[in-house]
Design an enzyme around this catalytic site. Structure first.
Site, mmCIF file in Angstrom:
data_model
loop_
_atom_site.group_PDB
_atom_site.id
_atom_site.type_symbol
_atom_site.label_atom_id
_atom_site.label_comp_id
_atom_site.label_asym_id
_atom_site.label_seq_id
_atom_site.Cartn_x
_atom_site.Cartn_y
_atom_site.Cartn_z
ATOM 1 N N CYS B 50 0.833 -1.213 0.000
ATOM 2 C CA CYS B 50 0.000 0.000 0.000
ATOM 3 C C CYS B 50 0.861 1.254 0.000
ATOM 4 O O CYS B 50 0.499 2.268 -0.577
ATOM 5 C CB CYS B 50 -0.872 0.044 1.245
ATOM 6 S SG CYS B 50 -1.899 -1.386 1.421
ATOM 7 N N ARG B 52 4.341 1.447 -0.705
ATOM 8 C CA ARG B 52 5.587 1.525 -1.486
ATOM 9 C C ARG B 52 5.550 0.623 -2.715
ATOM 10 O O ARG B 52 4.883 -0.419 -2.722
ATOM 11 C CB ARG B 52 6.792 1.169 -0.625
ATOM 12 C CG ARG B 52 6.878 -0.272 -0.194
ATOM 13 C CD ARG B 52 8.106 -0.526 0.666
ATOM 14 N NE ARG B 52 7.979 0.152 1.949
ATOM 15 C CZ ARG B 52 8.801 1.104 2.361
ATOM 16 N NH1 ARG B 52 9.806 1.482 1.614
ATOM 17 N NH2 ARG B 52 8.624 1.674 3.537
ATOM 18 N N MET B 198 -16.421 4.838 14.112
ATOM 19 C CA MET B 198 -15.495 4.410 15.182
ATOM 20 C C MET B 198 -15.914 3.049 15.739
ATOM 21 O O MET B 198 -15.072 2.194 16.034
ATOM 22 C CB MET B 198 -15.464 5.440 16.315
ATOM 23 C CG MET B 198 -14.883 6.773 15.924
ATOM 24 S SD MET B 198 -13.118 6.677 15.595
ATOM 25 C CE MET B 198 -12.466 6.894 17.237
#
Lengths: 264, 437
Positions: B50, B52, B198
């Site tokens: 995600c 690199r 949340m």
């Protein structure tokens, strides 16, 4: 016998040191080594007790050396047993050094503790009294120790001062289970110890009770634990209160069984 | 042989650029094989996560390889519109060679270079990338050695530092706190108050822990049902809170509105009914949903969002401190690999020197033998004698060449030997040989 006791004491100390390092350093293998050493120490101490029967004459077990040492052995064995089910290996960090003191210091010189009011008497009853009382003391010692850890952990969690903390202690639930299990087994053993003590006295003097300091303090200690057991299992006492009671109860009982004799 | 690396990560490029370069699983093997087929590229491994995209290459010609790597990024990986032009690509990428490339791979494997320092996923992703390259034949002995050492470095970092010990997300901090209260979580019941994002994130974290049951209570029942359905939880109205509280070990609240939804009286009543079995309460609502005085109850442990964030920040800071120790391990391991690379550089020179001297020996032997009338046994004896002399003369220089570990000194010795014996005249160059194991 003394050599085995002292070897076991040294192994217990090493177990405590490795376990403490395992708690503080990022090396869990140190903690595992500590537990293995604790088991090894218990094995060596078991050999020490087994070797008593090869001595001639077989020494009387009703003296302080054997009482305190046997209590430590019972405590270590019960802790190892509880470790099968609970993640409480961190307790080795405290049990190791305490077992070292309990085994090593008495091995430097035996102190008679036979003043339960009954004269020395050969046979199974005095030994049953010593073994049951010592095992009860050892287990209630584990309850007290779990209580100390519980109170420390509870304090940390309540205060929320967890930042930067490195020691990985057992969970509150595990410590509470240790406290409960040790009380469930230790209190009946203590009760049986009192009953066999009374039987010993009756066999030697025809009386079931004499008002000696040892007998009075022990009876009060038993009363404290009876109240604790009722509060725990009948009164809905919280785990923190139970932990505090276990700490206080053990301090009192230890004084009643060992401290009173040493003060005389 | 050199190791070079071209990459793009969360520091060098924003996500709107990175997303255009994420390697596609379907087309990547073919693209990697094309890259490996280039004459300047001996071996290559492509890492795509995600955060690199990196291509590691073993090459004899770093400059030529760099051109192919740029091309690989802009033609094979890039897709979509609004891409940076060929000249702009350098603004979003980094290029490392030799020690810097090795160090970078080691730092990536050890999660020192990760966005969340110490996160454990990167090592698995690196292993997948390496395995894929081996399967597709693009990874040879040089990069195999590099990645094996990178995995060993990551293991050392994990074992010798506390870089991955402490949780750094609020959800993980809450789970770790629950583990300090409860012996195991798989027999515990959790109650979620609210049905927002949340709560959803918390449900993901708690579901992973395998709790016995999850319940969602919300003002709007339909929203509770929609969320609960996705996580195998049960949905409830807020009116049921008192009953739910009695058999809930973990309570997480994030619900809007004014006033506390849980106060000490309510929690104390539940605790009494559950015989003082502890409750862990997490209040991530702003304004707070649970009266802070609940924490004064013996068996209730209450943490609000600030408490959790303070621990998370502190743990992240601790990880950064541990990263300093991890860097030392990376430097040690980098040095070890550099020593191996130096010994690798000496292999063709050793082989070439042996061949050169043996050729001279054989020529001189044949010339002498043609002038002498010797029996077969005598010829064999003389031949053995010359071999023995050559071996003894070469023993010390070859041993010294093979024992070089310092990169600068090692390369100097190799050059010296090549010059002394005029080895460069016959074409054998550094890196031609098979690497020693």
């Amino acid at each position: 016998m003394i050599e085995f006791q002292q070897t076991a004491a040294a192994i217990y100390l090493a177990a405590g040191i490795f376990s403490l390092l395992g708690l503080a350093l990022p090396a869990p293998w140190l903690g595992r080594l500590g537990v293995r050493l604790l088991a090894l120490g218990a094995g060596v101490q078991g050999i020490a007790f087994a070797s008593l029967h090869r001595m001639s004459p077989v020494p009387d077990l009703t003296d302080l050396l054997y009482t305190v040492s046997f209590s430590a052995w019972a405590a270590v064995l019960s802790l190892l047993l509880l470790m099968w089910r609970l993640r409480i290996s961190g307790l080795t960090a405290a049990v190791g050094p305490l077992a070292f003191l309990a085994v090593f210091l008495p091995s430097l010189g035996g102190v008679p503790i036979a003043d339960s009011g009954a004269p020395l008497l050969e046979g199974a009853v005095p030994h049953a009294h010593t073994l049951l009382s010592s095992a009860g003391l050892g287990l209630l010692g584990i309850a007290g120790l779990a209580g100390v850890f519980y109170l420390a952990e509870h304090r940390h969690l309540k205060s929320k001062r967890l930042v930067g903390r490195r020691l990985a202690l057992p969970s509150l639930e595990a410590l509470d289970k240790v406290d409960t299990a040790a009380l469930v087994v230790g209190f009946p053993l203590l009760t049986l110890g009192l009953i066999t003590g009374s039987a010993w006295l009756h066999a030697s003097s025809g009386e079931f009770w004499v008002w000696t300091p040892h007998a009075i303090w022990t009876l009060v200690g038993w009363g404290i634990y009876a109240t604790m057991a009722f509060a725990r299992f009948g009164g809905g006492q919280s785990a923190r209160q139970a932990a505090a009671s276990s700490v206080g109860g053990f301090v009192f009982l230890f004084f009643a069984v060992v401290g009173v004799e040493l003060l005389k | 042989m050199k190791i070079v690396l071209l990459g793009m990560n969360h520091r060098s490029a924003p996500v709107e650029i990175r997303e255009h370069f994420a390697a596609e699983e379907m087309t990547l093997p073919e693209a990697v094989q094309d890259l490996a087929a280039e004459p300047e590229v001996s071996e290559c491994v492509v890492i795509s996560t995600c955060n690199r995209v990196e291509v590691v290459v073993a090459t004899r010609e770093p400059e030529g390889a760099r051109a192919h790597l740029d091309d690989f990024f802009s033609r094979k990986l890039a897709r979509g519109e609004s891409l940076p032009g060929p000249g702009k690509l350098a603004d979003y990428t980094y290029f490392h060679a030799d020690e810097a490339a090795v160090s970078h791979v080691f730092r990536v494997a050890s999660a020192i270079d990760s966005m969340v320092v110490g996160e454990p996923q990167i090592l698995g992703q690196l292993k997948d990338a390496y395995r894929s390259s081996v399967e597709h034949g693009s990874c040879g002995p040089i990069l195999s050695r590099l990645f094996q050492r990178a995995f060993a470095t990551a293991k050392r970092v994990k074992n010798e530092t506390q870089i991955a010990q402490r949780p750094v997300s609020v959800a993980r901090v809450a789970v770790e706190l629950a583990r300090q209260i409860f012996e195991g979580l798989n027999d515990k019941k959790a109650l979620m108050i609210g049905a927002g994002e949340m709560i959803e994130a918390a449900l993901v974290a708690l579901q992973r822990e395998g709790l016995e049951s999850l319940r969602v209570a919300n003002r709007t029942r339909s929203r509770a049902e929609a969320l609960a359905g996705r996580f195998g939880a049960s949905a409830h109205d807020l009116d049921e809170l008192d009953e739910l509280l009695v058999d809930s070990d973990i309570v997480l609240s994030c619900i809007g509105g004014t006033g506390y939804s849980l106060d000490p009286r309510r929690v104390a009543k539940a605790l009494k009914t559950r015989r003082n079995q502890p409750i862990f309460l997490i209040d991530i609502g702003v304004p707070r949903n649970i009266d802070p005085r609940v924490n004064d109850l013996d068996s209730a442990y209450l943490y609000d969002i600030d408490d959790l964030q303070e621990i998370a920040y502190s743990n992240a800071e601790e990880r950064r401190r541990e990263a300093v120790e991890a860097e030392k391990i990376v430097a040690e391991e980098q040095e070890r690999l550099a020593s191996w690379m130096v010994s690798l550089a000496a292999v063709p020179t050793i082989r070439h020197l042996r061949e050169r001297v043996d050729t001279v020996r054989q020529q001189e032997l044949e010339r002498s033998l043609s002038k002498l009338a010797l029996s077969d046994t005598q010829v064999e004896g003389v031949s053995a004698l010359t071999r023995s002399i050559v071996n003894k003369i070469l023993h010390h220089p070859l041993a010294r060449l093979g024992a070089q570990t310092d990169r600068e000194e090692g390369l100097a010795v190799v050059e010296e030997v090549r010059a002394l014996f005029a080895l460069d005249d016959s074409g054998a160059r550094e890196g031609d040989g098979d690497p020693p194991e």
